[in-house]
Motif scaffolding. Structure first.
Motif, short mmCIF file in Angstrom:
data_model
loop_
_atom_site.label_atom_id
_atom_site.label_comp_id
_atom_site.label_asym_id
_atom_site.label_seq_id
_atom_site.Cartn_x
_atom_site.Cartn_y
_atom_site.Cartn_z
N GLU A 33 -5.73 5.42 -0.79
CA GLU A 33 -6.09 4.90 -2.11
C GLU A 33 -6.89 5.93 -2.90
O GLU A 33 -6.64 6.15 -4.09
N ARG A 68 2.63 1.81 -3.27
CA ARG A 68 1.72 2.43 -4.25
C ARG A 68 1.57 3.92 -3.99
O ARG A 68 1.55 4.74 -4.91
N TYR A 127 -6.26 3.71 5.05
CA TYR A 127 -5.93 2.98 3.82
C TYR A 127 -6.85 3.42 2.68
O TYR A 127 -6.38 3.63 1.54
N ARG A 174 0.83 -1.21 0.00
CA ARG A 174 0.00 0.00 0.00
C ARG A 174 0.87 1.26 0.00
O ARG A 174 0.60 2.22 -0.74
#
Length: 250
Positions: free
Chosen positions: A229, A34, A225, A31
């Protein structure tokens, strides 16, 4: 363009009974990797932990990190700001002076760092006042340190060092400079960074309840999270956006 900063304990991972008992979720490093790409590497962790701790938990990543509430800092280019030896020695002396209380109360935990020292009383909440008194006494001989309360912890850190100052330092360097800062955190020790991000035109985002300077609030670690994103998706759409050219020739 965004520059994203987060706390670690209570933000990227759930708080545990002791610092060493945290559970790093499967997939967390992916994560964060990214996020690094989404924000063109303008992503950093601002934490009370030492930099070496973050490296251990997030291996193989080596992020820009402000550790020990900013007493330690690794820039995006990998260079380290050296901790003054007098600060290291002062923190060691404070930790030594707290040993007697910890030895007679084994549920208390001393977390010694290069440049700071914390005493955790999560497993002995009835000892909060005694911890405050012991740390206040320990700092009498070390006026270059100040006390900072957190969630079931009291920390001695050098005067002039905090997460807000660390965020400001990062924002003067590439790849953070010129971006809009966002800081995500959960604790009282994050308030300086909330204010700094907002004074620089960005946003502070606090997890959970409690009084805060942050202008936004989210629920929990899972929300962090989802937020990373979502912000990453927005960053991609911004990068991929291009003017649409219509051919009107006949």
């Amino acid at each position: 363009m965004l520059a994203v900063f987060t706390d670690f304990d209570g933000t990227l991972v759930e708080i545990a009974e002791t610092p060493d008992a945290i559970d790093v979720p499967s997939g967390l490093t992916e994560r964060i990797d990214r996020a690094l790409h989404d924000f063109d590497h303008a992503f950093a962790v601002l934490t009370g932990r030492e930099i070496a701790d973050i490296d251990r938990y997030l291996s193989p990543l080596q992020l820009p990190v402000a550790g020990a509430h900013g007493a330690q800092r690794r820039r995006a280019d990998g260079t380290l700001e050296e901790v003054d030896q007098a600060i290291i020695e002062g923190a060691d002396a404070i930790a030594q002076s707290l040993q007697a209380l910890a030895m007679t109360n084994p549920d208390l935990l001393i977390e010694a760092k290069d440049g700071a020292v914390a005493m955790h009383f999560r497993q002995a909440p009835e000892m909060e006042e005694a911890v405050h008194l012991a740390m206040q006494e320990a700092l009498l001989d070390h006026p270059q340190f100040t006390l900072v309360p957190g969630k079931m912890v009291l920390e001695a850190r050098p005067v002039g060092f905090d997460k807000g100052a660390a965020l400001r330092a990062f924002m003067q360097e590439e790849p953070f400079a010129g971006r809009t800062p966002i800081f995500i955190g959960d604790d009282r020790t994050d308030e300086d960074a909330f204010r700094a991000a907002q004074e620089l035109g960005g946003v502070g985002i606090k997890l959970g309840s409690g009084e805060t300077a942050a202008r936004m609030r989210i629920a929990n670690v899972a929300s962090v999270y989802a937020l990373l994103e979502g912000l990453g998706g927005l960053a991609h759409r911004h990068q991929d956006a291009a003017p649409i050219v219509t051919d009107t020739a006949h």
